[in-house]
Every structure is written in structure tokens, then in C-alpha cells.
Write a protein that holds these residues in place. Structure first.
Motif, short mmCIF file in Angstrom:
data_model
loop_
_atom_site.label_atom_id
_atom_site.label_comp_id
_atom_site.label_asym_id
_atom_site.label_seq_id
_atom_site.Cartn_x
_atom_site.Cartn_y
_atom_site.Cartn_z
N ALA A 130 6.20 1.53 2.69
CA ALA A 130 6.05 1.11 1.74
C ALA A 130 4.26 1.47 1.37
CB ALA A 130 6.29 0.14 0.87
N GLY A 131 3.73 0.73 1.92
CA GLY A 131 2.12 0.87 2.17
C GLY A 131 1.71 2.28 2.16
N GLY A 132 2.22 2.92 3.08
CA GLY A 132 1.95 4.33 3.36
C GLY A 132 2.02 5.17 1.95
N ASN A 133 3.15 5.08 1.42
CA ASN A 133 3.57 5.69 0.29
C ASN A 133 2.47 5.68 -0.95
OD1 ASN A 133 6.36 7.21 -0.44
ND2 ASN A 133 6.72 5.47 1.05
N ILE A 149 -8.01 0.88 0.34
CA ILE A 149 -6.57 1.54 0.19
C ILE A 149 -5.70 0.25 0.51
CG2 ILE A 149 -5.11 2.97 1.41
CD1 ILE A 149 -7.15 5.02 1.84
N ARG A 150 -5.55 -0.42 1.34
CA ARG A 150 -4.92 -1.49 2.11
C ARG A 150 -4.71 -2.75 0.69
NH1 ARG A 150 -1.05 -2.68 5.85
NH2 ARG A 150 -0.83 -4.74 6.14
N GLU A 151 -5.92 -3.02 0.34
CA GLU A 151 -6.25 -4.06 -0.80
C GLU A 151 -5.22 -3.31 -2.25
OE1 GLU A 151 -9.77 -5.82 -3.22
OE2 GLU A 151 -10.01 -5.23 -1.38
N ARG A 152 -5.59 -2.18 -2.40
CA ARG A 152 -5.05 -1.57 -3.81
C ARG A 152 -3.38 -1.61 -3.60
NH1 ARG A 152 -4.68 -0.69 -8.86
NH2 ARG A 152 -4.04 1.30 -9.45
N ALA A 153 -2.89 -1.05 -2.34
CA ALA A 153 -1.53 -1.02 -2.16
C ALA A 153 -0.89 -2.36 -2.30
CB ALA A 153 -1.33 -0.53 -0.53
N LEU A 154 -1.49 -3.48 -1.74
CA LEU A 154 -1.12 -4.78 -1.80
C LEU A 154 -1.06 -5.11 -3.31
CD1 LEU A 154 -2.66 -6.83 1.16
CD2 LEU A 154 -0.21 -6.77 0.62
N ALA A 155 -1.92 -4.95 -4.11
CA ALA A 155 -2.07 -5.28 -5.43
C ALA A 155 -0.92 -4.71 -6.48
CB ALA A 155 -3.39 -4.84 -6.19
N LEU A 156 -0.58 -3.27 -6.01
CA LEU A 156 0.42 -2.57 -6.54
C LEU A 156 1.89 -3.01 -6.33
CD1 LEU A 156 -1.29 0.94 -6.33
CD2 LEU A 156 -0.31 0.04 -8.50
N LEU A 157 1.88 -3.26 -4.90
CA LEU A 157 3.36 -3.90 -4.86
C LEU A 157 3.47 -5.31 -5.29
CD1 LEU A 157 3.26 -3.02 -0.64
CD2 LEU A 157 4.59 -2.02 -2.38
N THR A 158 2.43 -6.09 -5.38
CA THR A 158 2.75 -7.39 -6.13
C THR A 158 2.85 -7.06 -7.41
OG1 THR A 158 0.94 -8.42 -4.83
CG2 THR A 158 1.54 -9.57 -6.59
N ARG A 159 2.23 -6.26 -8.08
CA ARG A 159 2.29 -5.81 -9.78
C ARG A 159 3.70 -5.39 -9.76
NH1 ARG A 159 3.64 -6.75 -13.11
NH2 ARG A 159 3.06 -6.37 -15.28
N THR A 160 4.29 -4.53 -8.91
CA THR A 160 5.62 -4.04 -9.10
C THR A 160 6.73 -4.89 -8.37
OG1 THR A 160 5.37 -2.75 -7.20
CG2 THR A 160 5.13 -1.67 -9.54
N GLU A 161 6.26 -6.21 -8.12
CA GLU A 161 7.45 -7.40 -7.80
C GLU A 161 7.93 -6.99 -6.45
OE1 GLU A 161 9.71 -7.81 -11.15
OE2 GLU A 161 8.07 -8.68 -12.06
N PRO A 163 7.72 -7.97 -2.52
CA PRO A 163 7.17 -8.70 -1.53
C PRO A 163 5.95 -8.27 -0.62
CG PRO A 163 9.55 -9.18 -1.57
CD PRO A 163 9.23 -7.93 -2.34
N ALA A 164 4.71 -8.69 -0.81
CA ALA A 164 3.78 -8.06 0.11
C ALA A 164 4.20 -7.98 1.55
CB ALA A 164 2.45 -9.04 0.02
N GLY A 165 5.05 -9.06 2.02
CA GLY A 165 5.41 -8.98 3.51
C GLY A 165 6.40 -7.74 3.70
N ARG A 166 6.65 -6.83 2.74
CA ARG A 166 7.58 -5.67 3.18
C ARG A 166 6.62 -4.38 2.99
NH1 ARG A 166 13.61 -5.79 1.48
NH2 ARG A 166 13.55 -4.22 3.12
N ILE A 167 5.36 -4.58 3.13
CA ILE A 167 4.22 -3.34 2.84
C ILE A 167 4.49 -2.36 4.24
CG2 ILE A 167 2.53 -4.62 4.06
CD1 ILE A 167 0.38 -3.15 2.12
#
Lengths: 278, 234
Positions: A130-133, A149-161, A163-167
């Protein structure tokens, strides 16, 4: 008023050899988009509209009406036979999407546009996490710093609900709704100025649909990104779009404020569509 | 203070149903004015097109004939003829339309339903919520309900949420379609008090009431609409 993000004029796409009578002999009055003379398919003909900053515009119509074809032309996945579509980027530069060269097209797709498909297999890379996408999109738009990149990916995953643990999970292990949310996160990664949403809730459970539609509205409020929403679902345009174009046989048969289209439809075809709603 | 903000002239609306070939007349030549801080009431028999007039002003219906001059914050325009982005902008900022039915997301808490018009014109969420809470307090909606979606509310509670939402961004024009229909006396009194307060605040109001006593109590001007002719072949 500010300038439109997108100014589309007489956009036309004909698949096949084409002939001088293609457009004249197809369309609503003829009940077909196949030219009786040369057999070409007139997928889009004479479509014109403006898209304003921060606006959500609906494209509505049945299968084969040409709504996805319009989006393909605007997202530079296909090129028109005629017409223009001038995109104004946030720096004020104008790009005619009908004529830009492939290098500019790639830059626009990678950095300025976002696309969310009905089928997540078209919008996601299932071989990476998911993070790679999200990282792929950021890399394409020029970001090279791993931490950013990692920080932005985490922020976007959080924003789209998501879970960060699934990155680090691959999208194939996500539910349908979560795959759609990941597509939205991926589309938003380079902070696009124009977002295309093609039947993004079709085929999802109602509760999952509702969550995605809410998310789209929240994103529009937060980021003010202009969107074009393609759907055959009257409920989706009612909720999302301020204005709507109704397409049939590749033509716009009616356009107006969405509530006007739904409550006081003028065209026989729109009346039929509205009457068919559950 | 009491300048005209809405001047409707010779408004005609009919519906053409293509599949049956029928033309249904709805509004036959309505003309009236709404002034700032005043209430214009539309009266007439059922089917006279009262609600259709409101929908034409809101641009949900497209009239066949007539003009709808509106004095927006940034100049006068004809709502029957202006372009769609202008109509959307005027709607968001200058006109509130409160029907008998509250259309909102079934999952949105009452306070956010009320705050939404402010958020839509760019207010911060916290400021919008604070303004929404103030309106809900004025309309005496119990605080325990603020965080709950209005779908479960009684008719009176829902109608107060609806009116609070209409007033939260202090529109220039407020349109009310039977705002006290099916309300108990206490709820109706609260709604009437809010209407009076809006008038005192300079809001121009165009309203339909089913209760003639309310027309007598609140209206500064009464416009009687006549029933249009029967449907005919298009």
C-alpha cells in the motif's frame, strides 16, 4: 470570477476511419453513435463545458453514453479527433490536452491529475505494498527523499482511513472499500489539481459506498481540488456534484444544476433516467 | 433598510412530460417583491404553484418566462437567466431555502448539519460549529441532541434543525415552505420567534404558511397565486 481549471470545447472522439457525415448521422436524433456510412463509432461529439476551481462536476449517463470516454480524453489516456480541452495549472500555465506532447502528458498525469477507477486493478499496483503504491506516485512527481515519502504515505493512509499498520500489506489483501480508499490516497499523493472519479462506488456495499462518498466530499472541502465524477447513479451526483452533464450517444443532451437536472429535467432522455431511479 | 432584494415579474412555469406528451402548468404569471427585513407570504389554493415559485427562485426549476431579479451582495442579477456557477454562488452565500423536509446525510450529527452552509462558504469548522451551536440554542434544541443525526428526531426537532441551518450564515433571502406544518404549539412558537428575529436582523423572507393566523401575524405583504389551467397536450 477566477478562470476555469478546464475549458472544454467541441471535444470529439471517433473510433474508426471516420467520414464527413459521422457526426451528422449519429447522436440522439438518430438513436445511435455508429455512423451508417463508414461504421465508425462516434464515442464523443461536440462536448463543451467549463470546470471551475474547487467544483465537482457530474457526468451522468448509461453505459456507452460516452462519459468514461470523455474522462479518458481529459486524463490523456486517449486523444481526441477534434476539439480542445485547455487545462490551466496552478501556476497559470495553459495546456491544451488535445495537442500536448507525450512528455507533457506524462508530467500532467503524474503531477497535476489524479484518477480513481471503478476497477481498483486499473488504478493500483498489486505487486507492491500500500505504501509502495503511494510512493510510486510521489517518485513519479519528483519526490526523492525516502523519509518524506514514508511520512506522506502514512498521512495519506490515515486520511483515507487505512490503518497505518497496513502500510506494508499488498492491496490484494485489502477489502473492496479499502482498495478504493487506497486508490484515492494514491491519486491524491502528488497533490493533484484535477481529480477524475470514474464510477468509484459501483459494486460496493451501501455502507462502504457512503464512507467513500463522505471521504470524497471531505477531501474536496479540505483541498479544494476540482473533480469530475462519472456515474450512472443519480444518488451519487445528487450528493457530490453541484452541476451535472447528461450524456447520451456521446453528446451532452442536457446540463444544469444537479437538483434542477433531477427535479426538473428538460430532455426526454433525462426524464426517462430520473423516472427509472429507485 | 427595506430595499427590495427580490423582484419576481410575470413568472410562468410548466412541466412538459415527453413520454406522455403532456404539459402541466404550474405557475401562471406570479409577480411580487420581497424587501429586506420584511416577509412576503405566498397564499392560494393547493396546486396554485406556491412551492414551484420558491423552486424557481432557487433555480431548482427552470421557468419558461419571467424575471427573478435578486440583489446579491455583489450586485443585481436575474436568477432565471444567470449562468450556473453564479446561481451556485448566490445559493451558497445569499439564499437559504427551508422546506418541510430536512435533506441531509443520515450519518451527520445535527450540529454539523447546521454548520454546513458556513463550512461551504469557507468558514473554519470550529467557528462554524460554534455558530451552529448558538443557533440551536436559540431554537431551544436540547444539547443532548446536537451530536446525533437528525434522522431520529421528532418533526418539531427536525424542523428547528432545518431552520437553524437556514439562518446560520445570515442569508439575504430566506425562503420557507410551510415551516410550521405538523409542529406542536411550543415548537411552532420557537420557529415563529426565530422568523421574527431574522426579520429584525434585516433578512428578507419569502414564505408559504398553511396557517392563515401565521400569515396575519408575520406577513408584511401577501401575494395570492391563482391555480393555473388544467394539464393539456404538449
Amino acid at each position: 470570477m477566477s478562470d476555469p481549471v478546464l475549458r472544454v470545447r467541441d471535444l470529439t472522439r471517433i473510433h474508426g476511419p471516420g467520414c464527413p457525415r459521422c457526426r451528422e448521422l449519429t447522436g440522439d436524433h438518430h438513436g445511435t453513435n455508429i455512423c451508417p456510412v463508414c461504421g465508425s463509432v462516434v464515442a464523443v461529439s461536440g462536448v463543451s463545458f467549463d470546470l471551475w476551481p474547487g467544483e465537482i462536476l457530474g457526468l451522468m449517463g448509461e453505459s456507452g453514453s460516452g462519459k468514461s470516454s470523455v474522462v479518458k480524453l481529459l486524463h490523456l489516456d486517449d486523444r481526441p479527433t477534434a476539439g480542445s480541452a485547455v487545462f490551466r495549472d496552478r501556476d497559470g500555465a495553459l495546456h491544451d490536452l488535445a495537442t500536448v506532447d507525450e512528455a507533457v502528458a506524462r508530467r500532467l498525469r503524474d503531477g497535476r491529475f489524479g484518477m480513481v477507477h471503478q476497477n481498483p486493478h486499473l488504478g493500483l499496483n498489486y505487486r507492491v505494498s500500500a505504501g509502495g503504491n503511494i510512493a510510486e506516485r510521489l517518485l513519479c512527481s519528483g519526490e526523492r527523499r525516502f523519509a518524506a515519502i514514508r511520512e506522506r504515505a502514512l498521512a495519506l493512509l490515515t486520511r483515507t482511513e487505512i490503518p497505518a499498520g497496513r502500510i506494508d500489506d499488498q492491496p490484494g489483501r485489502f477489502s473492496g472499500g479499502m482498495q478504493q480508499r487506497l486508490q484515492i490516497a494514491r491519486a491524491l499523493a502528488p497533490q493533484p489539481e484535477l481529480l477524475f472519479l470514474d464510477e468509484v462506488t459501483t459494486g460496493l456495499d451501501l455502507s462502504v459506498q457512503a464512507r467513500i462518498l463522505d471521504l470524497i466530499l471531505e477531501i474536496q472541502r479540505e483541498l479544494g481540488v476540482a473533480m469530475i465524477v462519472v456515474t450512472h447513479d443519480l444518488g451519487v451526483v445528487r450528493l457530490l456534484a453541484g452541476r451535472t452533464l447528461v450524456l447520451r450517444h456521446g453528446r451532452v443532451v442536457e446540463s444544469g444544476l444537479t437538483d434542477q437536472i433531477l427535479e426538473d429535467p428538460q430532455h426526454a432522455y433525462t426524464q426517462q433516467l430520473v423516472m427509472s431511479a429507485l | 433598510m427595506n430595499d427590495p432584494i427580490l423582484t419576481v415579474t410575470d413568472l410562468h412555469k410548466s412541466f412538459t412530460l415527453h413520454h406522455t406528451g403532456t404539459m402541466i402548468p404550474s405557475v401562471a404569471g406570479a409577480s411580487f417583491t420581497v424587501r429586506a427585513g420584511r416577509l412576503t407570504a405566498l397564499v392560494g389554493p393547493s396546486g396554485a404553484g406556491k412551492s414551484s415559485v420558491l423552486k424557481c427562485v432557487y433555480r431548482t426549476y427552470l421557468p419558461q418566462r419571467g424575471t427573478i431579479r435578486f440583489a446579491a451582495a455583489d450586485g443585481a442579477m436575474d436568477l432565471a437567466a444567470c449562468d450556473e456557477p453564479t446561481a451556485l454562488r448566490i445559493r451558497a452565500r445569499d439564499i437559504a431555502y427551508v422546506t418541510q423536509f430536512l435533506h441531509c446525510l443520515p450519518r451527520q450529527p445535527a450540529v454539523d448539519v447546521v454548520a454546513e452552509p458556513l463550512v461551504a462558504i469557507g468558514a473554519g469548522r470550529a467557528a462554524a460549529r460554534a455558530a451552529a451551536e448558538e443557533r440551536l440554542r436559540e431554537l431551544d434544541l436540547p444539547e443532548r441532541l446536537w451530536g446525533i443525526p437528525p434522522a431520529t428526531f421528532s418533526g418539531g426537532e427536525r424542523q428547528r434543525v432545518n431552520l437553524a441551518r437556514g439562518l446560520v450564515h445570515r442569508p439575504r433571502l430566506l425562503m420557507l415552505d410551510e415551516p410550521t406544518a405538523s409542529l406542536d404549539r411550543r415548537s411552532a412558537e420557537l420557529v415563529v420567534a426565530a422568523i421574527r428575529a431574522a426579520k429584525a436582523d434585516g433578512v428578507g423572507i419569502l414564505a408559504i404558511f398553511h396557517d392563515p393566523d401565521l400569515v396575519a401575524a408575520l406577513a408584511d405583504e401577501v401575494v395570492t397565486l391563482r391555480r393555473p389551467e388544467a394539464p393539456c397536450a404538449a
